[in-house]
Design a protein around this motif. Sequence first.
Motif, PDB file in Angstrom:
ATOM      1  N   GLU A  70      -9.716   4.226  -3.820  1.00 27.42           N
ATOM      2  CA  GLU A  70      -8.916   3.195  -4.464  1.00 27.42           C
ATOM      3  C   GLU A  70      -7.524   3.158  -3.828  1.00 27.42           C
ATOM      4  O   GLU A  70      -6.858   4.191  -3.712  1.00 27.42           O
ATOM      5  CB  GLU A  70      -8.806   3.481  -5.959  1.00 27.42           C
ATOM      6  CG  GLU A  70      -8.132   2.386  -6.767  1.00 27.42           C
ATOM      7  CD  GLU A  70      -8.119   2.700  -8.248  1.00 27.42           C
ATOM      8  OE1 GLU A  70      -8.466   1.829  -9.050  1.00 27.42           O
ATOM      9  OE2 GLU A  70      -7.765   3.845  -8.605  1.00 27.42           O
ATOM     10  N   ASN A  71      -7.098   1.984  -3.398  1.00 23.05           N
ATOM     11  CA  ASN A  71      -5.772   1.829  -2.801  1.00 23.05           C
ATOM     12  C   ASN A  71      -4.732   1.626  -3.898  1.00 23.05           C
ATOM     13  O   ASN A  71      -4.975   0.894  -4.862  1.00 23.05           O
ATOM     14  CB  ASN A  71      -5.745   0.645  -1.841  1.00 23.05           C
ATOM     15  CG  ASN A  71      -6.668   0.844  -0.653  1.00 23.05           C
ATOM     16  OD1 ASN A  71      -6.718   1.934  -0.089  1.00 23.05           O
ATOM     17  ND2 ASN A  71      -7.404  -0.189  -0.279  1.00 23.05           N
ATOM     18  N   MET A  73      -1.019   0.218  -4.818  1.00 22.96           N
ATOM     19  CA  MET A  73       0.005  -0.715  -4.348  1.00 22.96           C
ATOM     20  C   MET A  73       1.252  -0.548  -5.209  1.00 22.96           C
ATOM     21  O   MET A  73       1.225  -0.815  -6.420  1.00 22.96           O
ATOM     22  CB  MET A  73      -0.510  -2.152  -4.424  1.00 22.96           C
ATOM     23  CG  MET A  73       0.470  -3.192  -3.901  1.00 22.96           C
ATOM     24  SD  MET A  73      -0.163  -4.885  -4.104  1.00 22.96           S
ATOM     25  CE  MET A  73      -1.598  -4.824  -3.034  1.00 22.96           C
ATOM     26  N   ILE A  81      -4.746  -9.135   0.562  1.00 18.02           N
ATOM     27  CA  ILE A  81      -5.728  -8.127   0.184  1.00 18.02           C
ATOM     28  C   ILE A  81      -7.129  -8.422   0.702  1.00 18.02           C
ATOM     29  O   ILE A  81      -7.975  -7.526   0.727  1.00 18.02           O
ATOM     30  CB  ILE A  81      -5.749  -7.925  -1.350  1.00 18.02           C
ATOM     31  CG1 ILE A  81      -6.045  -9.239  -2.078  1.00 18.02           C
ATOM     32  CG2 ILE A  81      -4.433  -7.344  -1.829  1.00 18.02           C
ATOM     33  CD1 ILE A  81      -6.181  -9.086  -3.593  1.00 18.02           C
ATOM     34  N   ILE A 236      -8.118  -1.812  -5.916  1.00 18.98           N
ATOM     35  CA  ILE A 236      -6.668  -1.687  -5.799  1.00 18.98           C
ATOM     36  C   ILE A 236      -6.110  -1.328  -7.173  1.00 18.98           C
ATOM     37  O   ILE A 236      -6.544  -1.861  -8.198  1.00 18.98           O
ATOM     38  CB  ILE A 236      -6.026  -3.000  -5.288  1.00 18.98           C
ATOM     39  CG1 ILE A 236      -6.589  -3.374  -3.914  1.00 18.98           C
ATOM     40  CG2 ILE A 236      -4.511  -2.864  -5.218  1.00 18.98           C
ATOM     41  CD1 ILE A 236      -6.129  -4.734  -3.432  1.00 18.98           C
TER      42      ILE A 236
END
Length: 298
Positions: A70-71, A73, A81, A236
Amino acid sequence: MSDKRQRARVQGSWAKQLPKPSIPTGAVSNNQQPRNVNPAPSSWGCGPQKTPKTFEFHQPTKPVRDVPPENVMEQAGDHEISNGPSGVSRLRLLPGFLPPEEADWMFSKLLAELPWSQKTNYRQGEAYEEPRLTCWYGELPYTYARSTMAANTQWHPLLLTLREAVEQVSGCSFNSLLCNLYRDGHDSIGWHSDNEAALGTKPTIASVSLGDTRVFSLRKQPPPEENGDYTYVERIRVPLSHGTLLVMDGATQDDWQHQVAKEYHDRGPRINLTFRTMYLEPEGHRPGTKLRFTPSQP
């Protein structure tokens, strides 16, 4: 009696010895093994042992895949994205959009003065209460989850001022506002996209957060061959803090879903203001019908 005989008596050497068992001719005693005879391997009482088969490797029918991480931000700015057949999906993140003192005053005033209520939704014919409080502003009603919020043109003056500030930064104009109040960490909203037909194509949603920080999560829509499996999609994670502005535009509502999940540790109340533009329902569409992107045929 000598010491030697005394010891022998104590050890029982005077006891009469038992006769040795007779061994039939050709038999082998328990303590001896016949020469040139190989004992059969143990079969655990299940018959003769079978010769083990040679191990054979079979290629898996499905390739082994890793679940993508999982990114997170957190940096301010414009973030692309994804870029797919439906277009570019973008997020604009602006922490500190509202100064802390101004955000504090807005939060306390809106918490006390907005007409918060709990909406009843329907899923598969069953009614359920939303795990949060809401209110709606706009000249048109808003239908989602098979229930409708009535039109409401009596905007709170503070919300009109805030709308102007959001429009200046985002470069978009908005005529409607959905307000959400998450009373604590147990209040939430599940996975969804803001893709109702009344929002038009490629809608822009501008979200202002006030109060305690909550995690805003996004996951990409899986391709058709995944049959609705979200296991391997991109994800994200965006922590939305007090006074933050998040703008979703482009194909974000076509290609991504978002949620605010329950949290099981102490969380204070949070207000989320989502500005949007509403249109009349397209002819032939039932209110609340989803409008999804369909790739054109060559």
